[in-house]
Every structure is written in structure tokens, then in C-alpha cells.
Enzyme design. Structure first.
Site, PDB file in Angstrom:
ATOM      1  N   THR A  67       0.855  -1.176   0.000  1.00 17.84           N
ATOM      2  CA  THR A  67       0.000   0.000   0.000  1.00 17.84           C
ATOM      3  C   THR A  67       0.891   1.226   0.000  1.00 17.84           C
ATOM      4  OG1 THR A  67      -1.937   1.019   1.017  1.00 17.84           O
ATOM      5  CG2 THR A  67      -0.360  -0.036   2.521  1.00 17.84           C
ATOM      6  N   LYS A  71       3.494   0.992  -3.982  1.00 17.37           N
ATOM      7  CA  LYS A  71       2.899   0.234  -5.099  1.00 17.37           C
ATOM      8  C   LYS A  71       3.704   0.315  -6.403  1.00 17.37           C
ATOM      9  CE  LYS A  71      -1.925   0.249  -3.556  1.00 17.37           C
ATOM     10  NZ  LYS A  71      -3.327   0.501  -3.920  1.00 17.37           N
ATOM     11  N   ASP A 107      -6.424  -4.332  -7.512  1.00 14.82           N
ATOM     12  CA  ASP A 107      -7.325  -3.210  -7.205  1.00 14.82           C
ATOM     13  C   ASP A 107      -8.424  -3.075  -8.273  1.00 14.82           C
ATOM     14  OD1 ASP A 107      -6.281  -2.315  -4.782  1.00 14.82           O
ATOM     15  OD2 ASP A 107      -4.831  -0.987  -5.744  1.00 14.82           O
ATOM     16  N   THR A 158      -6.625  17.993 -12.955  1.00  9.85           N
ATOM     17  CA  THR A 158      -5.343  18.365 -13.570  1.00  9.85           C
ATOM     18  C   THR A 158      -5.278  17.741 -14.964  1.00  9.85           C
ATOM     19  OG1 THR A 158      -4.366  18.373 -11.364  1.00  9.85           O
ATOM     20  CG2 THR A 158      -2.836  18.367 -13.224  1.00  9.85           C
ATOM     21  N   ARG A 161      -2.232  15.495 -16.232  1.00 10.35           N
ATOM     22  CA  ARG A 161      -2.154  14.157 -15.644  1.00 10.35           C
ATOM     23  C   ARG A 161      -3.187  13.228 -16.304  1.00 10.35           C
ATOM     24  NH1 ARG A 161      -3.097  12.952  -9.226  1.00 10.35           N
ATOM     25  NH2 ARG A 161      -1.944  11.003  -9.130  1.00 10.35           N
ATOM     26  N   GLY A 250     -17.058   1.558  -2.043  1.00  8.93           N
ATOM     27  CA  GLY A 250     -15.638   1.218  -2.163  1.00  8.93           C
ATOM     28  C   GLY A 250     -15.230   0.020  -1.320  1.00  8.93           C
TER      29      GLY A 250
HETATM   30  P1  NDP Z   1      -4.159   9.628  -5.926  1.00 10.26           P
HETATM   31  O1  NDP Z   1      -3.610  10.604  -4.958  1.00 10.26           O
HETATM   32  O2  NDP Z   1      -3.235   8.822  -6.787  1.00 10.26           O
HETATM   33  O3  NDP Z   1      -5.194  10.388  -6.917  1.00 10.26           O
HETATM   34  C1  NDP Z   1      -6.152  11.263  -6.393  1.00 10.26           C
HETATM   35  C2  NDP Z   1      -7.106  11.707  -7.499  1.00 10.26           C
HETATM   36  O4  NDP Z   1      -8.138  12.493  -6.890  1.00 10.26           O
HETATM   37  C3  NDP Z   1      -6.476  12.580  -8.576  1.00 10.26           C
HETATM   38  O5  NDP Z   1      -7.090  12.320  -9.812  1.00 10.26           O
HETATM   39  C4  NDP Z   1      -6.811  13.985  -8.077  1.00 10.26           C
HETATM   40  O6  NDP Z   1      -6.883  14.941  -9.125  1.00 10.26           O
HETATM   41  C5  NDP Z   1      -8.190  13.767  -7.526  1.00 10.26           C
HETATM   42  N1  NDP Z   1      -8.580  14.769  -6.550  1.00 10.26           N
HETATM   43  C6  NDP Z   1      -8.201  14.835  -5.249  1.00 10.26           C
HETATM   44  N2  NDP Z   1      -8.760  15.907  -4.659  1.00 10.26           N
HETATM   45  C7  NDP Z   1      -9.508  16.522  -5.614  1.00 10.26           C
HETATM   46  C8  NDP Z   1     -10.349  17.678  -5.619  1.00 10.26           C
HETATM   47  N3  NDP Z   1     -10.526  18.416  -4.512  1.00 10.26           N
HETATM   48  N4  NDP Z   1     -10.986  18.022  -6.765  1.00 10.26           N
HETATM   49  C9  NDP Z   1     -10.826  17.278  -7.893  1.00 10.26           C
HETATM   50  N5  NDP Z   1     -10.034  16.188  -7.954  1.00 10.26           N
HETATM   51  C10 NDP Z   1      -9.396  15.793  -6.820  1.00 10.26           C
HETATM   52  O7  NDP Z   1      -5.089   8.661  -5.051  1.00 10.26           O
HETATM   53  P2  NDP Z   1      -5.523   7.141  -5.378  1.00 10.26           P
HETATM   54  O8  NDP Z   1      -5.878   7.047  -6.805  1.00 10.26           O
HETATM   55  O9  NDP Z   1      -4.519   6.216  -4.809  1.00 10.26           O
HETATM   56  O10 NDP Z   1      -6.840   7.004  -4.464  1.00 10.26           O
HETATM   57  C11 NDP Z   1      -8.054   7.637  -4.815  1.00 10.26           C
HETATM   58  C12 NDP Z   1      -9.141   7.137  -3.889  1.00 10.26           C
HETATM   59  O11 NDP Z   1      -9.378   5.741  -4.127  1.00 10.26           O
HETATM   60  C13 NDP Z   1      -8.772   7.271  -2.399  1.00 10.26           C
HETATM   61  O12 NDP Z   1      -9.917   7.699  -1.698  1.00 10.26           O
HETATM   62  C14 NDP Z   1      -8.417   5.850  -1.994  1.00 10.26           C
HETATM   63  O13 NDP Z   1      -8.703   5.597  -0.642  1.00 10.26           O
HETATM   64  C15 NDP Z   1      -9.357   5.053  -2.893  1.00 10.26           C
HETATM   65  N6  NDP Z   1      -8.895   3.683  -3.114  1.00 10.26           N
HETATM   66  C16 NDP Z   1      -9.769   2.685  -2.846  1.00 10.26           C
HETATM   67  C17 NDP Z   1      -9.430   1.369  -3.020  1.00 10.26           C
HETATM   68  C18 NDP Z   1     -10.430   0.323  -2.683  1.00 10.26           C
HETATM   69  O14 NDP Z   1     -10.065  -0.852  -2.641  1.00 10.26           O
HETATM   70  N7  NDP Z   1     -11.700   0.674  -2.476  1.00 10.26           N
HETATM   71  C19 NDP Z   1      -8.104   0.984  -3.547  1.00 10.26           C
HETATM   72  C20 NDP Z   1      -7.248   2.128  -3.855  1.00 10.26           C
HETATM   73  C21 NDP Z   1      -7.648   3.420  -3.624  1.00 10.26           C
HETATM   74  P3  NDP Z   1      -5.557  15.743  -9.620  1.00 10.26           P
HETATM   75  O15 NDP Z   1      -4.864  14.842 -10.599  1.00 10.26           O
HETATM   76  O16 NDP Z   1      -6.144  16.951 -10.250  1.00 10.26           O
HETATM   77  O17 NDP Z   1      -4.750  16.030  -8.395  1.00 10.26           O
END
Ligand code: NDP
Length: 286
Positions: A67, A71, A107, A158, A161, A250
Site C-alpha cells: 500500500t 505500489k 485493485d 489536472t 495528468r 468502495g
Molecule cells: P491519488 O492521490 O493517486 O489520486 C487522487 C485523485 O483524486 C487525482 O485524480 C486527483 O486529481 C483527484 N482529486 C483529489 N482531490 C480533488 C479535488 N478536490 N478536486 C478534484 N479532484 C481531486 O489517489 P488514489 O488514486 O490512490 O486514491 C483515490 C481514492 O481511491 C482514495 O480515496 C483511496 O482511498 C481510494 N482507493 C480505494 C481502493 C479500494 O479498494 N476501495 C483501492 C485504492 C484506492 P488531480 O490529478 O487533479 O490532483
């Protein structure tokens, strides 16, 4: 008959790790099947990852989960990467074949299984909208693409990205994956069959936050899902439920990524209901 005191070991490596609930479901599964296995929650800082994997080999762990923040970094320490994990570019599960450590990503597969089994939606030939372009979105988009989803629209704050992820995954999977920048409130298209929040918006402690999406005009059959598992009922899911839409939380993704890992490690049929209940209890949502 001599007693065998040796337990098989699996575990999760991360930092921070103390509040990770996945051990509860794996331990419950081992107990339910009478397997002499243990699942360890192990705090490993980034600069100790290489040594930790040497330790995994030396101690003969049968499987590990990775985690945050390991990863991606773990990949260079493994002997082989499964094809879909290579497309995703991240590994959350490692299995052992003899002396070889093989990196997998469960995942996105866990998400897909929840969609198919819990929500009874086969994404093949369907249209999906995925919010976010981080690690979770990458895994989900990859598995949706490999499962034959006919159109995947990625929406991310973004743009750079999001564009980069879409170009990369479209080239690698040959699926139709498009990008749209997220400006203001995003109106979910009327032809979408599946909406996925793969951003961290709504994640504890920010539980009152909701991705700025407009659900007016969506088709009544749409499935609204959230990768956020804490809380299980996010504001997005509550809003969708209020409209009478089908929802998938989730926790389903989290349970199934563990179910698939359990199967890879032990070769046994995972006791899914036991694992789900243990996870819910560990998270206080039972
Ligand atoms: P990352 O940090 O890699 O990505 C976060 C994403 O959220 C980016 O696309 C980011 O956009 C976007 N984001 C965050 N804040 C905002 C905001 N205020 N407005 C718009 N966009 C936003 O995180 P992960 O991909 O690792 O995780 C994402 C979610 O998935 C988490 O909540 C995590 O807990 C969950 N998760 C759940 C799993 C499960 O088994 N259920 C497994 C893995 C993750 P930007 O690119 O613009 O910053």
C-alpha cells in the site's frame, strides 16, 4: 503424528500502516478455512523497501500486499510483473512461485468483480465515466478497458495528468478511452452506464465533500460507484441513492481485491462473506 508449529506468512507493507483494516479479513479467511496462516501488518519506510523485499524472500512469505507509498517502487524488486499490473504500472499484491516473486494488481480487478457480482453489471459494451487520474483510476480504467467497456471517459482536475494517463492506457489496451478536463460542475452524460468516483474526494475526514457532478439527466439504469471506502456511504452515493440510482461502495472493491489476493496465495476458494463481514467489523460499519 508430529505437530507442525510452522505457520505460513502473508502480510501488508506500507507507511502509515497501523490503521490498515485488510489484515482482519485475511485472518478471518484463514481461520474460516482452518489454514495455519498469519497476516502481518508491517510498517516499512520507503528507504527500507528493498531490504524488506529481501526479507520477504528470506523469511519465505507466501504473499504480500503493498500500500502507500510502495505500489510503484516495489516493481523493480520483483522477478516478474503480471501483464495487467504492467499496464497499470503498479503492484498491490505479490505472490510466490517457488523462489520467484510475481507482482499483480488486484485493485482494478476487485472493482470489476464488485461491478459484476454485487451490482450485476457487465461493463462489456457499456459506457463508463471515471472521475480521477491517480493510482485507483489507472487500475480501474485498465480493467474496464480489458473487460471490453466500449467507451471510457476520464474526467480529471489536472488536465496534464489525465491526458497522459488516457494516452498511455489507450495505447496499451487499444480501448476507446477519452479525456475531458474537469471545470466547475461536471454534467454526467445521459448515455453513461457507469459512473466511478476514483478521486479521493469524500475520503475521511473530509466526509462532507462531494465530487462536483450534476446527476440531472443521467439514465435511470446508471450505476454510481465510489472507490472511497471510508466512509462506505459517501455523499456521492447518498445523493445517487436518494435519486433511486443503483450504487456500489468502495468496500466492495476493497473486499474483492483481498479475495483475489487470498485465492492467488492459498489456491483455496475464498470465503467471501466471512471476509466482507470481518472487514466491515474492523471498520466499524457492520
Ligand atoms: P491519488 O492521490 O493517486 O489520486 C487522487 C485523485 O483524486 C487525482 O485524480 C486527483 O486529481 C483527484 N482529486 C483529489 N482531490 C480533488 C479535488 N478536490 N478536486 C478534484 N479532484 C481531486 O489517489 P488514489 O488514486 O490512490 O486514491 C483515490 C481514492 O481511491 C482514495 O480515496 C483511496 O482511498 C481510494 N482507493 C480505494 C481502493 C479500494 O479498494 N476501495 C483501492 C485504492 C484506492 P488531480 O490529478 O487533479 O490532483
Amino acid at each position: 503424528m508430529p505437530t507442525n508449529f510452522k505457520a505460513e506468512l502473508a502480510g501488508c507493507l506500507g507507511q502509515p500502516i497501523a490503521e490498515n483494516p485488510t489484515g482482519a479479513m485475511q485472518e478471518a479467511a484463514f481461520a474460516a478455512l482452518g489454514l495455519n496462516w498469519r497476516y502481518l501488518i508491517l510498517e516499512v519506510p520507503p528507504d527500507k523497501l528493498r531490504e524488506a523485499i529481501v526479507g520477504v524472500r528470506a523469511l519465505g512469505l507466501r504473499g504480500i500486499n503493498l500500500t502507500i507509498p510502495h505500489k510503484v517502487a516495489v516493481m523493480e524488486h520483483l522477478d516478474e510483473i503480471a501483464p495487467d499490473a504492467a499496464v497499470i504500472g503498479a503492484v498491490n499484491t505479490v505472490r510466490r512461485e517457488g523462489d520467484r516473486l510475481i507482482g499483480e494488481n488486484t485493485d482494478g480487478k476487485g472493482f470489476l468483480r464488485g461491478v459484476k457480482v454485487d451490482a450485476k453489471l457487465d461493463p462489456a459494451g457499456k459506457r463508463a465515466v471515471v472521475l480521477g487520474a491517480g493510482g485507483a483510476a489507472r487500475a480501474i480504467v485498465t480493467e474496464l478497458a480489458l473487460a471490453g467497456t466500449s467507451d471510457i471517459l476520464v474526467v480529471n482536475r489536472t488536465a496534464g495528468r489525465g491526458e497522459q494517463m488516457v494516452a498511455d492506457l489507450a495505447a496499451k489496451t487499444k480501448a476507446r478511452i477519452r479525456f475531458e478536463p474537469w471545470r466547475g460542475t461536471y454534467r454526467v452524460p445521459a448515455d453513461a452506464d457507469l459512473l466511478v468516483n476514483a478521486t479521493s474526494i469524500g475520503l475521511f475526514p473530509d466526509v462532507d465533500a462531494m465530487p462536483p457532478v450534476d446527476l440531472n439527466g443521467v439514465r435511470p439504469e446508471i450505476l454510481v460507484s465510489d472507490a472511497v471506502f471510508n466512509p462506505a456511504e459517501t455523499r456521492l452515493l447518498a445523493a445517487a441513492r436518494q435519486r433511486g440510482l443503483a450504487v456500489l461502495d468502495g468496500l466492495s472493491m476493497l473486499v474483492y481485491q483481498g479475495v483475489i489476493g487470498f485465492q492467488l496465495w492459498t489456491g483455496e476458494n475464498p470465503p467471501e462473506a466471512v471476509m466482507k463481514k470481518a472487514l466491515q467489523e474492523a471498520m466499524g460499519v457492520a
